[in-house]
Design an enzyme around this catalytic site. Structure first.
Site, short mmCIF file in Angstrom:
data_model
loop_
_atom_site.label_atom_id
_atom_site.label_comp_id
_atom_site.label_asym_id
_atom_site.label_seq_id
_atom_site.Cartn_x
_atom_site.Cartn_y
_atom_site.Cartn_z
N THR A 125 0.80 -0.69 -0.10
CA THR A 125 -0.24 0.23 0.22
C THR A 125 0.86 0.94 -0.06
O THR A 125 2.18 1.52 0.34
CB THR A 125 -1.34 -0.52 1.51
OG1 THR A 125 -1.50 1.22 1.14
CG2 THR A 125 -0.20 -0.05 2.29
N ASP A 126 -0.09 2.00 -0.82
CA ASP A 126 1.06 3.41 -0.28
C ASP A 126 1.20 4.33 1.03
O ASP A 126 1.64 4.71 1.39
CB ASP A 126 0.28 4.54 -1.58
CG ASP A 126 -0.59 4.88 -0.90
OD1 ASP A 126 -1.63 4.24 -0.05
OD2 ASP A 126 -1.55 5.75 -1.61
N GLU A 127 0.64 3.37 1.41
CA GLU A 127 0.21 3.92 3.35
C GLU A 127 1.78 4.33 3.73
O GLU A 127 1.95 4.52 5.02
CB GLU A 127 -0.82 3.56 3.59
CG GLU A 127 -1.97 3.98 3.10
CD GLU A 127 -3.39 3.85 4.86
OE1 GLU A 127 -2.98 3.21 5.64
OE2 GLU A 127 -4.59 3.24 3.95
N TYR A 153 -1.43 -0.14 11.26
CA TYR A 153 -1.63 -1.29 9.64
C TYR A 153 -0.70 -0.58 8.90
O TYR A 153 -0.22 -1.96 8.17
CB TYR A 153 -3.18 -0.65 9.40
CG TYR A 153 -3.35 -0.61 7.70
CD1 TYR A 153 -3.27 -2.07 7.31
CD2 TYR A 153 -3.11 0.15 6.53
CE1 TYR A 153 -3.42 -2.59 5.86
CE2 TYR A 153 -3.16 -0.47 5.55
CZ TYR A 153 -3.05 -1.36 5.12
OH TYR A 153 -3.08 -1.20 3.65
N LYS A 157 2.22 -3.55 7.86
CA LYS A 157 3.03 -3.32 5.96
C LYS A 157 3.72 -3.02 5.39
O LYS A 157 4.63 -4.15 4.77
CB LYS A 157 1.36 -2.46 4.84
CG LYS A 157 -0.04 -3.22 5.79
CD LYS A 157 -0.15 -4.56 4.31
CE LYS A 157 -0.35 -4.56 2.95
NZ LYS A 157 -0.22 -5.83 2.79
P1 NAD Z 1 -9.95 -7.31 2.67
O1 NAD Z 1 -10.20 -6.68 4.30
O2 NAD Z 1 -11.13 -6.71 2.24
O3 NAD Z 1 -10.02 -8.26 2.65
C1 NAD Z 1 -8.71 -9.26 3.82
C2 NAD Z 1 -8.97 -10.76 3.26
O4 NAD Z 1 -7.53 -11.52 3.46
C3 NAD Z 1 -10.66 -11.05 3.22
O5 NAD Z 1 -10.64 -11.93 2.66
C4 NAD Z 1 -10.17 -11.99 4.73
O6 NAD Z 1 -10.75 -13.20 5.17
C5 NAD Z 1 -8.71 -12.63 4.87
N1 NAD Z 1 -7.49 -12.38 5.90
C6 NAD Z 1 -7.14 -11.52 7.07
N2 NAD Z 1 -6.68 -12.88 7.68
C7 NAD Z 1 -5.96 -13.37 6.63
C8 NAD Z 1 -5.08 -14.65 7.30
N3 NAD Z 1 -4.59 -14.73 8.01
N4 NAD Z 1 -5.07 -15.53 6.41
C9 NAD Z 1 -5.95 -16.04 4.96
N5 NAD Z 1 -6.56 -14.84 4.89
C10 NAD Z 1 -6.24 -13.88 5.95
O7 NAD Z 1 -8.83 -6.06 2.03
P2 NAD Z 1 -8.59 -5.38 0.85
O8 NAD Z 1 -9.30 -4.43 0.57
O9 NAD Z 1 -8.78 -6.38 -0.52
O10 NAD Z 1 -6.74 -5.25 0.82
C11 NAD Z 1 -6.35 -6.15 0.54
C12 NAD Z 1 -5.01 -6.33 0.14
O11 NAD Z 1 -5.00 -4.85 -0.42
C13 NAD Z 1 -4.10 -5.70 1.75
O12 NAD Z 1 -2.75 -6.45 1.63
C14 NAD Z 1 -3.87 -4.62 1.88
O13 NAD Z 1 -2.87 -3.81 2.36
C15 NAD Z 1 -3.50 -4.30 0.26
N6 NAD Z 1 -3.84 -2.75 -0.26
C16 NAD Z 1 -5.66 -1.77 0.13
C17 NAD Z 1 -6.15 -1.41 -0.71
C18 NAD Z 1 -6.67 -0.97 -0.43
O14 NAD Z 1 -7.28 0.29 -0.92
N7 NAD Z 1 -8.33 -1.22 -0.26
C19 NAD Z 1 -4.96 -0.37 -1.49
C20 NAD Z 1 -3.72 -0.68 -1.14
C21 NAD Z 1 -2.82 -2.04 -0.93
P1 TYD Z 2 -10.29 4.40 4.45
O1 TYD Z 2 -11.68 4.10 3.95
O2 TYD Z 2 -10.44 3.91 6.13
O3 TYD Z 2 -9.56 3.77 4.50
P2 TYD Z 2 -7.88 4.58 4.76
O4 TYD Z 2 -7.26 5.47 6.13
O5 TYD Z 2 -6.83 3.14 4.65
O6 TYD Z 2 -7.15 5.33 3.76
O7 TYD Z 2 -10.76 6.37 4.43
C1 TYD Z 2 -10.56 6.83 4.02
C2 TYD Z 2 -10.40 8.08 3.94
O8 TYD Z 2 -12.25 8.54 4.78
C3 TYD Z 2 -9.64 8.50 5.31
O9 TYD Z 2 -9.21 9.93 5.37
C4 TYD Z 2 -10.73 8.37 6.72
C5 TYD Z 2 -12.00 9.21 6.03
N1 TYD Z 2 -13.55 8.77 7.23
C6 TYD Z 2 -13.43 9.09 7.26
O10 TYD Z 2 -13.76 10.68 7.53
N2 TYD Z 2 -15.49 8.48 8.10
C7 TYD Z 2 -15.44 7.26 7.84
O11 TYD Z 2 -15.96 6.89 8.46
C8 TYD Z 2 -13.98 6.43 7.51
C9 TYD Z 2 -14.46 5.14 7.51
C10 TYD Z 2 -13.39 7.43 6.78
#
Ligand code: NAD
Ligand code: TYD
Length: 339
Positions: A125-127, A153, A157
């Site tokens: 992630t970019d985070e 988090y 990562k």
């Molecule tokens: P999500 O929370 O929707 O899904 C996570 C999945 O992993 C779920 O299906 C969960 O059951 C499974 N999981 C959790 N713990 C586990 C374990 N111990 N063993 C096996 N499976 C397990 O997450 P997401 O938003 O789909 O993100 C997926 C990946 O992409 C993550 O690694 C996250 O850090 C990365 N990512 C997400 C975003 C975003 O915007 N959502 C952006 C950049 C990177």
């Molecule tokens: P989120 O979807 O949790 O992603 P991330 O924190 O990983 O970027 O949040 C996106 C942005 O929205 C973040 O700046 C936090 C804000 N946010 C709210 O303002 N209210 C909410 O209820 C949530 C879940 C997030």
């Protein structure tokens, strides 16, 4: 080609499973997922009967289960999406983030070393780069930006990323990493900003905006992220990091207003609540490297993607309704009750 996709019952992982089965009809995709609160087997229903797909319920921290799967499937590639992914939950309980995101990654890579692999890909992630100031719109995260995390988090990562690069240098494991900006699209769990706001607005419930609502995220349609990973595992260089993002920066409040407008709901639903602890101000990816080296460009414009996403939530209440009833209510009360 046999590909193990961990976390394939979650948001991005499931979209990746669908993309790979469609884009590579001759590949076998094996999804390994623990089915935590964020994993949803009903998401994978459409592919459960596909002969090129197998679902295995297991924890990536469970060495025996992981080794067994490697013995059975002899994967060519592992793509690790499995993670605890919600910043707010990591602030409440960091421990599980360290276990899944760091220990789980090491268990997967140890299996890759033991059984051999063509590519281990870490979805990051970019985070991990921390945040950028709002008054410097000229600054972006490049692959050279120092790791500088804010939340448990992002720290977990970043720990995993460093471990992945160390396994490459120390053991010669053929790894790659992608660091993507915020994704949005179908099957996004309704604890995250966009689906939470859509579903609450539909119910005429208050929309909790953290702080002043001016925090900026760089939004990418999930399918574009999946295509980037597909490209990296086939054509990306081993040992390299690729930033993925589409130069689509939006302030949270503007997204919330846009959702309200699309749903024809009043702005009076917006409620400013106590800010998130350590809240990152701005994320912004410079995707020059993946564009120049691999020819990747995002295809979905935010204006289209957000409308498609809202429509998806309107059409797929059967997917999210069971999620928001039950345990989710307790979650919402606990996290937002005294904000
Ligand atoms: P999500 O929370 O929707 O899904 C996570 C999945 O992993 C779920 O299906 C969960 O059951 C499974 N999981 C959790 N713990 C586990 C374990 N111990 N063993 C096996 N499976 C397990 O997450 P997401 O938003 O789909 O993100 C997926 C990946 O992409 C993550 O690694 C996250 O850090 C990365 N990512 C997400 C975003 C975003 O915007 N959502 C952006 C950049 C990177
Ligand atoms: P989120 O979807 O949790 O992603 P991330 O924190 O990983 O970027 O949040 C996106 C942005 O929205 C973040 O700046 C936090 C804000 N946010 C709210 O303002 N209210 C909410 O209820 C949530 C879940 C997030």
């Amino acid at each position: 080609m046999n590909i193990i996709v961990t976390g394939g019952a979650g948001f991005i992982g499931s979209n990746f499973v669908f993309h790979m089965l469609k884009a590579h009809p001759d590949y076998r995709i094996i999804c390994l997922d623990k089915l935590t609160y964020a994993g949803n087997l009903s998401t994978l229903e459409p592919v459960m009967d596909n002969p090129n797909f197998r679902f295995v319920k297991a924890d990536i921290c469970d060495k025996e289960a992981v080794d067994k799967l490697f013995e059975e499937e002899k994967p060519d590639i592992v793509v690790n999406f499995a993670a605890e992914s919600h910043v707010d939950r990591s602030i409440e309980n960091p421990q599980i983030f360290l276990e899944t995101n760091i220990i789980g990654t090491s268990v997967l890579m140890d299996a890759c070393r033991k059984y051999g692999i063509k590519r281990y890909h870490q979805v990051s992630t970019d985070e991990v780069y921390g945040d950028l100031p709002l008054d410097r719109p000229d600054l972006f995260f490049t692959e050279e930006t120092p790791i500088h995390t804010s939340s448990p988090y992002s720290s977990s990562k970043a720990g995993a990323d460093l471990l992945v690069l160390a396994y490459h240098r120390t053991y010669g494991l053929p790894v790659s990493l992608s660091r993507c900006s915020n994704n949005y699209g179908p099957y996004h769990f309704p604890e995250k900003l966009i689906p939470l706001m859509i579903i609450r607005a539909l119910h005429d419930e208050s929309l909790p905006v953290y702080g002043d609502g001016m925090n900026v995220r760089d939004w990418l349609y999930v399918e574009d992220h999946c295509k980037a990973i597909d490209l990296i595992i086939h054509e990306g260089k081993v040992g390299e990091v690729y930033n993925v993002g589409g130069h689509n920066e939006m302030a949270n409040i503007d997204i919330v207003r846009l959702i309200l407008k699309e749903l024809n709901k009043p702005e009076s639903l917006i409620t400013y609540v106590t800010d998130r602890k350590g809240h990152d101000r701005r994320y912004a990816i410079d995707p020059t490297k993946i564009h120049n080296d691999l020819g990747w460009l995002p295809e979905t414009k935010f204006a289209d993607g957000i409308v498609k996403t809202i429509k998806w939530y309107l059409d797929n209440e059967a997917w999210w309704q069971p999620i928001i009833s039950g345990e989710y209510q307790n979650y919402y009360e606990k996290m937002y009750g005294d904000k």
